[in-house]
Motif scaffolding. Structure first.
Motif, PDB file in Angstrom:
ATOM      1  N   MET A  85       0.828  -1.213   0.000  1.00  0.00           N
ATOM      2  CA  MET A  85       0.000   0.000   0.000  1.00  0.00           C
ATOM      3  C   MET A  85       0.860   1.260   0.000  1.00  0.00           C
ATOM      4  SD  MET A  85      -3.411  -0.832   2.248  1.00  0.00           S
ATOM      5  CE  MET A  85      -2.654  -1.338   3.787  1.00  0.00           C
ATOM      6  N   ASP A  86       2.042   1.159   0.588  1.00  0.00           N
ATOM      7  CA  ASP A  86       2.997   2.277   0.611  1.00  0.00           C
ATOM      8  C   ASP A  86       4.312   1.733   0.065  1.00  0.00           C
ATOM      9  OD1 ASP A  86       4.668   4.386   1.098  1.00  0.00           O
ATOM     10  OD2 ASP A  86       4.186   4.585   3.222  1.00  0.00           O
ATOM     11  N   PRO A  87       4.439   1.670  -1.283  1.00  0.00           N
ATOM     12  CA  PRO A  87       5.596   1.022  -1.900  1.00  0.00           C
ATOM     13  C   PRO A  87       6.934   1.531  -1.358  1.00  0.00           C
ATOM     14  CG  PRO A  87       3.970   1.591  -3.553  1.00  0.00           C
ATOM     15  CD  PRO A  87       3.529   2.237  -2.274  1.00  0.00           C
ATOM     16  N   GLY A  88       7.777   0.595  -0.956  1.00  0.00           N
ATOM     17  CA  GLY A  88       9.106   0.954  -0.491  1.00  0.00           C
ATOM     18  C   GLY A  88       9.236   1.073   1.011  1.00  0.00           C
ATOM     19  N   SER A  89       8.139   1.347   1.704  1.00  0.00           N
ATOM     20  CA  SER A  89       8.231   1.487   3.166  1.00  0.00           C
ATOM     21  C   SER A  89       6.989   0.936   3.856  1.00  0.00           C
ATOM     22  CB  SER A  89       8.432   2.956   3.561  1.00  0.00           C
ATOM     23  OG  SER A  89       7.308   3.742   3.201  1.00  0.00           O
ATOM     24  N   PHE A  90       6.448  -0.144   3.315  1.00  0.00           N
ATOM     25  CA  PHE A  90       5.192  -0.685   3.841  1.00  0.00           C
ATOM     26  C   PHE A  90       5.366  -1.386   5.188  1.00  0.00           C
ATOM     27  CE2 PHE A  90       7.033  -4.390   1.993  1.00  0.00           C
ATOM     28  CZ  PHE A  90       6.407  -5.508   2.522  1.00  0.00           C
ATOM     29  N   LYS A  91       6.622  -1.528   5.637  1.00  0.00           N
ATOM     30  CA  LYS A  91       6.868  -2.090   6.963  1.00  0.00           C
ATOM     31  C   LYS A  91       7.290  -1.014   7.962  1.00  0.00           C
ATOM     32  CE  LYS A  91       8.403  -6.595   5.173  1.00  0.00           C
ATOM     33  NZ  LYS A  91       9.530  -7.560   5.127  1.00  0.00           N
ATOM     34  N   THR A  92       7.182   0.234   7.562  1.00  0.00           N
ATOM     35  CA  THR A  92       7.543   1.358   8.432  1.00  0.00           C
ATOM     36  C   THR A  92       6.371   2.317   8.526  1.00  0.00           C
ATOM     37  OG1 THR A  92       9.863   1.201   7.765  1.00  0.00           O
ATOM     38  CG2 THR A  92       9.158   3.253   8.828  1.00  0.00           C
ATOM     39  N   PHE A  93       5.963   2.635   9.742  1.00  0.00           N
ATOM     40  CA  PHE A  93       4.853   3.565   9.933  1.00  0.00           C
ATOM     41  C   PHE A  93       5.396   4.991   9.800  1.00  0.00           C
ATOM     42  CE2 PHE A  93       1.452   5.907  11.797  1.00  0.00           C
ATOM     43  CZ  PHE A  93       0.313   5.125  11.653  1.00  0.00           C
ATOM     44  N   ASP A  94       4.986   5.684   8.727  1.00  0.00           N
ATOM     45  CA  ASP A  94       5.466   7.047   8.482  1.00  0.00           C
ATOM     46  C   ASP A  94       4.370   7.858   7.801  1.00  0.00           C
ATOM     47  OD1 ASP A  94       5.500   6.258   5.765  1.00  0.00           O
ATOM     48  OD2 ASP A  94       7.602   5.640   5.897  1.00  0.00           O
ATOM     49  N   GLU A  95       4.729   9.061   7.353  1.00  0.00           N
ATOM     50  CA  GLU A  95       3.740   9.959   6.750  1.00  0.00           C
ATOM     51  C   GLU A  95       3.680   9.842   5.226  1.00  0.00           C
ATOM     52  OE1 GLU A  95       7.622  11.916   6.356  1.00  0.00           O
ATOM     53  OE2 GLU A  95       6.620  10.817   7.966  1.00  0.00           O
ATOM     54  N   ASP A  96       4.391   8.870   4.638  1.00  0.00           N
ATOM     55  CA  ASP A  96       4.482   8.772   3.183  1.00  0.00           C
ATOM     56  C   ASP A  96       3.125   8.577   2.502  1.00  0.00           C
ATOM     57  OD1 ASP A  96       7.158   9.084   3.453  1.00  0.00           O
ATOM     58  OD2 ASP A  96       7.715   7.030   2.903  1.00  0.00           O
ATOM     59  N   TYR A  97       2.184   8.018   3.217  1.00  0.00           N
ATOM     60  CA  TYR A  97       0.855   7.779   2.642  1.00  0.00           C
ATOM     61  C   TYR A  97       0.276   9.060   2.055  1.00  0.00           C
ATOM     62  CZ  TYR A  97      -4.257   7.262   2.671  1.00  0.00           C
ATOM     63  OH  TYR A  97      -5.594   7.284   2.329  1.00  0.00           O
ATOM     64  N   ARG A 119      -0.983  19.662   3.954  1.00  0.00           N
ATOM     65  CA  ARG A 119      -0.211  20.175   5.089  1.00  0.00           C
ATOM     66  C   ARG A 119       0.773  19.123   5.596  1.00  0.00           C
ATOM     67  NH1 ARG A 119      -4.192  22.073   7.352  1.00  0.00           N
ATOM     68  NH2 ARG A 119      -4.722  20.487   8.924  1.00  0.00           N
ATOM     69  N   GLN A 120       0.339  17.869   5.640  1.00  0.00           N
ATOM     70  CA  GLN A 120       1.245  16.808   6.086  1.00  0.00           C
ATOM     71  C   GLN A 120       2.385  16.601   5.099  1.00  0.00           C
ATOM     72  OE1 GLN A 120       0.991  15.666   9.186  1.00  0.00           O
ATOM     73  NE2 GLN A 120      -0.786  17.032   9.285  1.00  0.00           N
ATOM     74  N   VAL A 121       2.073  16.744   3.815  1.00  0.00           N
ATOM     75  CA  VAL A 121       3.114  16.616   2.791  1.00  0.00           C
ATOM     76  C   VAL A 121       4.124  17.751   2.924  1.00  0.00           C
ATOM     77  CG1 VAL A 121       3.609  16.646   0.314  1.00  0.00           C
ATOM     78  CG2 VAL A 121       1.604  15.408   1.175  1.00  0.00           C
ATOM     79  N   ALA A 122       3.625  18.965   3.091  1.00  0.00           N
ATOM     80  CA  ALA A 122       4.499  20.143   3.162  1.00  0.00           C
ATOM     81  C   ALA A 122       5.356  20.152   4.416  1.00  0.00           C
ATOM     82  CB  ALA A 122       3.655  21.414   3.103  1.00  0.00           C
ATOM     83  N   THR A 123       4.842  19.597   5.503  1.00  0.00           N
ATOM     84  CA  THR A 123       5.567  19.638   6.783  1.00  0.00           C
ATOM     85  C   THR A 123       6.160  18.289   7.166  1.00  0.00           C
ATOM     86  OG1 THR A 123       3.564  19.160   8.068  1.00  0.00           O
ATOM     87  CG2 THR A 123       4.055  21.485   7.609  1.00  0.00           C
ATOM     88  N   LYS A 124       6.166  17.353   6.198  1.00  0.00           N
ATOM     89  CA  LYS A 124       6.695  15.999   6.440  1.00  0.00           C
ATOM     90  C   LYS A 124       6.014  15.331   7.636  1.00  0.00           C
ATOM     91  CE  LYS A 124      11.203  16.970   4.340  1.00  0.00           C
ATOM     92  NZ  LYS A 124      10.829  16.267   3.091  1.00  0.00           N
ATOM     93  N   GLY A 125       4.707  15.459   7.663  1.00  0.00           N
ATOM     94  CA  GLY A 125       3.904  14.787   8.690  1.00  0.00           C
ATOM     95  C   GLY A 125       4.109  15.327  10.084  1.00  0.00           C
TER      96      GLY A 125
END
Length: 323
Positions: A241-253, A282-288
């Protein structure tokens, strides 16, 4: 008109009931009866997720599915019987995983504190700790839930928002549980971990409008990439669902959704609402910058939906069976 007024009154009463029930939960609820419960759950969950990190997302999804049907009462954990099909066997729940992990944690708690801690509370704690192990937020979980004795498959179909809902339908579904638009977008951020079967989104890739086309709301390059992985009839292949970091909880979604690369229709649908879109941007601009804090708050709120407390419900000895 009278029917509409009746619905409003019933909805208001249900919301008040849910809120009041949630208020009866408390931190350190087991401080006298099972003071080490959170340490036990954290230890066992950490062992499980360290060895099988892909279980974190299914456990998070399981908690969500439990709370949206009959409230957070552990009803999703119950097995079907000869007389009735339970929630876990409903179509939306047939892809759930992690029941064995919950049972393992429950057994560890039972060895220390038999008959004290509910399966509903264990699921809430396991979910929190699983997310935390994948570098996600940690939140304090109010406890005191009792386990329900009823689980009906049909109720899962009518209460769980499917991945093809539009934003109006999603907001209505969440509102019916006492959650608002911010909770919707924040909890959708949980899609930063985990995978999905092709069948959950393949309708967006093939013949979307009956003309052999893909969903125009989906980035065309991403759609082409997904078609290379998923055939029209594929029901087994898993996609991150989040290619490349689907095992890490982050703001990439949120960056993916902003680029029109949200996997589900329900992900893309979020951009149709101005306030929700503003939160995503806002989350994209401020990196979550606020995502973890917001997620923790919404998870606590969700965990209070329709809970059973006091003399309602029971403490199951085994999570898959009523006592």
């Amino acid at each position: 008109m009278a029917l509409a007024k009746h619905f409003v009154v019933v909805f208001a009463l249900l919301f008040v009931f849910n809120s009041c029930s949630g208020q009866r939960l408390k931190l350190r609820y087991y401080r006298k009866t099972c003071p080490k419960v959170e340490a036990i759950v954290k230890r066992e969950t950490t062992r499980i997720i360290t060895r099988a990190p892909t279980l974190a997302a299914p456990l998070l999804r399981m908690h969500f599915h439990d709370c949206f049907v009959r409230g957070c009462d552990g009803s999703v954990l119950l097995n079907s019987t000869r007389r009735a099909q339970a929630e876990k066997d409903a179509i939306p729940n047939q892809s759930l995983r992690g029941f064995g992990a919950v049972d393992r944690v429950k057994s560890a708690v039972e060895r220390k504190c038999p008959g004290v801690v509910s399966c509903a509370d264990i699921l809430a704690l396991v979910t929190r700790d699983a997310v935390s192990v994948l570098n996600g937020p940690f939140w304090k979980v109010p406890l005191g839930r009792k386990d329900g004795k009823v689980s009906i498959a049909a109720e899962a179909l009518t209460n769980l928002p499917p991945p093809f809902f539009n934003v109006t339908q999603l907001k209505a579904s969440f509102a019916s549980k006492g959650l608002n638009s911010k909770d919707l977008v924040v909890l959708s951020g949980g899609h930063t971990i985990g995978t999905s079967h092709c069948s959950s989104f393949s309708s967006r890739l093939y013949n979307f409008t009956g003309r052999g086309d893909s969903d125009p709301a989906l980035d065309s390059n991403y759609a082409a990439r997904l078609r290379r992985k998923c055939s029209p009839t594929d029901v087994t292949t898993l996609v991150e669902m989040d290619p490349g970091s689907f095992k890490t909880f982050d703001e990439d979604y949120f960056a993916l959704v902003a680029k029109r690369r949200g996997l589900f229709t329900s992900d893309s649908a979020l951009l149709a609402d101005a306030k929700i879109r503003a939160y995503i941007n806002r989350q994209v601009a401020t990196k979550g910058s606020t995502f973890f804090k917001d997620f923790a708050k919404s998870m606590v709120k969700m965990g209070k939906i329709g809970v059973l407390t006091g003399n309602n419900g029971e403490i199951r000895k085994r999570c898959a069976f009523v006592n």
